[in-house]
Design an enzyme around this catalytic site. Structure first.
Site, mmCIF file in Angstrom:
data_model
loop_
_atom_site.group_PDB
_atom_site.id
_atom_site.type_symbol
_atom_site.label_atom_id
_atom_site.label_comp_id
_atom_site.label_asym_id
_atom_site.label_seq_id
_atom_site.Cartn_x
_atom_site.Cartn_y
_atom_site.Cartn_z
ATOM 1 N N SER A 64 0.453 -2.581 -4.757
ATOM 2 C CA SER A 64 -0.737 -2.902 -5.560
ATOM 3 C C SER A 64 -0.690 -4.262 -6.234
ATOM 4 C CB SER A 64 -0.960 -1.829 -6.620
ATOM 5 O OG SER A 64 -1.438 -0.672 -6.001
ATOM 6 N N LYS A 67 -3.257 -6.657 -5.166
ATOM 7 C CA LYS A 67 -4.634 -6.595 -5.680
ATOM 8 C C LYS A 67 -4.961 -7.819 -6.542
ATOM 9 C CE LYS A 67 -4.468 -1.514 -5.641
ATOM 10 N NZ LYS A 67 -4.267 -0.300 -6.476
ATOM 11 N N TYR A 191 -6.966 -3.233 3.610
ATOM 12 C CA TYR A 191 -6.318 -2.815 2.353
ATOM 13 C C TYR A 191 -4.858 -2.402 2.597
ATOM 14 C CZ TYR A 191 -5.205 0.073 -1.689
ATOM 15 O OH TYR A 191 -4.573 0.626 -2.776
ATOM 16 N N TYR A 243 -2.517 0.932 -14.635
ATOM 17 C CA TYR A 243 -3.264 2.206 -14.570
ATOM 18 C C TYR A 243 -3.216 2.921 -15.918
ATOM 19 C CZ TYR A 243 -2.027 0.796 -9.911
ATOM 20 O OH TYR A 243 -1.820 0.044 -8.794
ATOM 21 N N VAL A 261 3.548 0.505 -6.212
ATOM 22 C CA VAL A 261 4.420 1.666 -5.953
ATOM 23 C C VAL A 261 5.658 1.338 -5.119
ATOM 24 C CG1 VAL A 261 2.733 3.531 -6.298
ATOM 25 C CG2 VAL A 261 2.976 2.477 -4.036
HETATM 26 N N1 GLN Z 1 -0.966 1.274 -1.108
HETATM 27 C C1 GLN Z 1 -0.863 2.081 -2.283
HETATM 28 C C2 GLN Z 1 -1.969 3.121 -2.311
HETATM 29 O O1 GLN Z 1 -3.055 2.777 -1.981
HETATM 30 C C3 GLN Z 1 -0.904 1.217 -3.494
HETATM 31 C C4 GLN Z 1 -0.818 1.994 -4.786
HETATM 32 C C5 GLN Z 1 0.010 1.322 -5.829
HETATM 33 O O2 GLN Z 1 0.816 0.446 -5.560
HETATM 34 N N2 GLN Z 1 -0.128 1.790 -7.048
HETATM 35 O O3 GLN Z 1 -1.775 4.238 -2.653
#
Ligand code: GLN
Length: 309
Positions: A64, A67, A191, A243, A261
């Site tokens: 993420s 992003k 994505y 988050y 993650v």
């Molecule tokens: N690729 C992961 C997902 O879409 C990214 C989530 C994350 O890093 N928090 O679940």
């Protein structure tokens, strides 16, 4: 002047007995294979000095954190018009929550929860084939870090493509509300590839240095965004970057930051330095457990918290 290398060394030494804490993400099978006993920390200052400790040279899946780079591209493309498609408020919900999206009629709460990031990716895809959009992001990150060796881990992208049911649900939901312009499979394909960007702590800190330096990378001289835009991206990271753990991260660390993650955390000390921490074990809300502890120690020892020293 703080001796930054000594600070990094002391953090590494103190955390050494705890390396391996937390739980690696296992909902993406390829990430479940990552050795949890790794820890890296990299700091790049706005005057171009690089400080590393531990496994700062081991590539990991930035997930993420990508992003932030996609958001930068989307703002470059459509400017403030982006905010018709996605909000700017902290979610207080899990990164992959479906409930909130229904409640808000397909407009995701912010660009860093999964739904918001998928909408941002859709914006960047306008006028591009999916493959070109992935290429645009990869070129952008390589340009930011001034490092052509950065790549996408196709195994991770494939692994998530095969298991990304929840993201497919979010994307279908948004498409039903006409908040995706492209076919769901295409958007998810881009994505999942952006999430599979593989970078070291040092590469990540260098790529994000522009956010610490009023929108320009002082190492390359490249102007990336205006000072105002850099400030705003930092504001979004501070309020939404972790988050439902964003408040806790602000409380303990006090820096704008974005987690993934894969166990990475990218953080910014505005006007001072960009930072990347990595340790694969995650806490309950899906943020790197030791990465956050390391950043808390770093902020405390340097006085870099944006809320005062
Ligand atoms: N690729 C992961 C997902 O879409 C990214 C989530 C994350 O890093 N928090 O679940």
């Amino acid at each position: 002047m703080t001796d930054l290398q000594a600070v990094l060394d002391s953090i590494h030494k103190e955390l050494a007995p705890r390396i391996g804490e937390g739980k690696v993400a296992d909902y993406i099978p390829e990430l479940a294979k990552v050795d949890p006993n790794q820890f890296g920390l990299s700091v790049v200052t706005v005057d171009g000095k690089v400080y590393n400790v531990g496994n700062a040279d081991v590539p990991f899946s930035i997930q993420s954190i990508s992003k932030v780079f996609m958001l930068t591209l989307a703002l470059g493309k459509v400017g403030e018009g982006l905010w018709k498609r996605v909000g700017r408020e902290p979610s207080g919900s899990a990164f992959n929550s479906i409930v909130q999206l229904e409640h808000e009629q397909g407009i995701p709460r912010n660009p860093f929860i999964n739904a918001g990031a998928i909408a941002v990716t859709d914006v960047v895809m306008a006028g591009h084939a999916p493959r070109e959009a992935i290429g645009e992001l990869l070129r952008f990150v390589r340009y930011l870090a001034d490092d052509e060796s950065i790549s996408i881990d196709d195994r991770v992208a494939k692994s998530e493509t095969q298991t990304g049911y929840r993201n497919a649900a979010l994307a279908n939901f948004m498409r039903s509300y006409r908040n995706l312009d492209h076919p769901v499979d295409y958007v998810l394909g881009v994505y999942f590839h952006q999430c599979a960007l593989s970078m070291t702590c040092e590469q990540l800190a260098k790529a994000g240095l522009f956010l610490a330096a009023r929108g320009s990378n002082p190492m390359t001289g490249h102007s990336v965004v205006s000072p105002k835009r850099a400030r705003r991206i930092n504001a979004l990271m501070l309020t939404c970057g972790h988050y439902d753990g964003s408040g806790d991260f602000a409380y303990h660390v006090g820096l704008p930051g974005k987690s993934g993650v894969g166990g990475g955390i990218f953080a910014v000390a505005p006007g001072i330095a960009s930072i990347a921490a990595w340790s694969p074990g995650l806490n309950k809300v899906g943020n790197s457990q030791l990465g956050a502890v390391a950043l808390e120690m770093l902020a405390a020892r340097t006085g870099w918290s944006v809320f005062g020293d």
